[in-house]
Scaffold this active site. Structure first.
Site, PDB file in Angstrom:
ATOM      1  N   CYS A 178       0.814  -1.221   0.000  1.00 34.77           N
ATOM      2  CA  CYS A 178       0.000   0.000   0.000  1.00 34.77           C
ATOM      3  C   CYS A 178       0.845   1.267   0.000  1.00 34.77           C
ATOM      4  O   CYS A 178       0.303   2.369  -0.045  1.00 34.77           O
ATOM      5  CB  CYS A 178      -0.977   0.010   1.176  1.00 34.77           C
ATOM      6  N   CYS A 201      -2.123  -8.665  17.721  1.00 39.74           N
ATOM      7  CA  CYS A 201      -3.554  -8.410  17.931  1.00 39.74           C
ATOM      8  C   CYS A 201      -4.189  -7.791  16.702  1.00 39.74           C
ATOM      9  O   CYS A 201      -5.310  -8.134  16.345  1.00 39.74           O
ATOM     10  CB  CYS A 201      -3.757  -7.502  19.135  1.00 39.74           C
TER      11      CYS A 201
END
Ligand code: FES
Length: 175
Positions: A33, A91
């Site tokens: 990206c 996470c």
């Protein structure tokens, strides 16, 4: 996707800039990206992070995460800060995987329920089997990535990759 706290860090990022000298810097970039982020930290004699700053160019999640991390690690030992950094990545990846999994489940169900004339292959981008076959045959495509570039099919949750692969296999005729 961001909670209120995350959005606040995006609109008012904390600790943007460079830590004072002597500082230690780290960089990370995403080829996919184009986002990049640089962290700089100052560490005191007790091995605690006395300053953490960042500079980033990228999406709001990256900026908010970097901003939150600078606040979280301030005053921690480098070992504690490293643990937080590792957990944050894990996470975030875990949450991302779970979200993608839920989208895939939706896509599979939507595909099964589809009642249109043409078989729907990619639910994310609403691409039919006929369109994919047309792209494969007119452009001589041979991989899922090429199909995605040609008509977006497969560019979302990925639950249609296997089906696209099968269409590729059945259309792999001598040209
Ligand atoms: S169904 Fe999600 S990428 Fe095709």
């Amino acid at each position: 996707m961001m909670d209120g706290l995350g959005a606040d860090h995006f609109f008012n990022p904390r600790n943007v800039g460079d830590a004072d000298e002597p500082r230690f810097t780290g960089r990370a970039a995403s080829l996919s990206c184009g986002a990049h982020v640089r962290f700089s930290i100052q560490v005191d004699e007790a091995q605690r992070v006395s300053q953490a700053r960042f500079r980033a160019a990228g999406c709001n999640v990256l900026i908010a995460t970097a901003s939150m991390l600078t606040e979280q690690v301030a005053g921690l030992t480098t070992a504690e800060a490293a643990t937080i950094a590792t957990e944050a990545t894990t996470c975030a990846a875990l949450a991302r995987d779970a979200l993608l999994d839920a989208i895939r489940e939706y896509s599979n169900a939507a595909r099964d329920d589809w009642a249109g004339d043409e078989a729907l292959i990619c639910t994310c981008f609403f691409v039919s089997e006929r369109t994919i076959e047309h792209e494969i045959n007119s452009r001589g495509l041979t991989t899922v990535a090429e199909v995605t570039r040609a008509c977006n099919a497969g560019g979302g949750c990925g639950s249609c990759h296997q089906l696209i692969q099968e269409i590729l296999a059945t259309n792999d005729l001598p040209r």
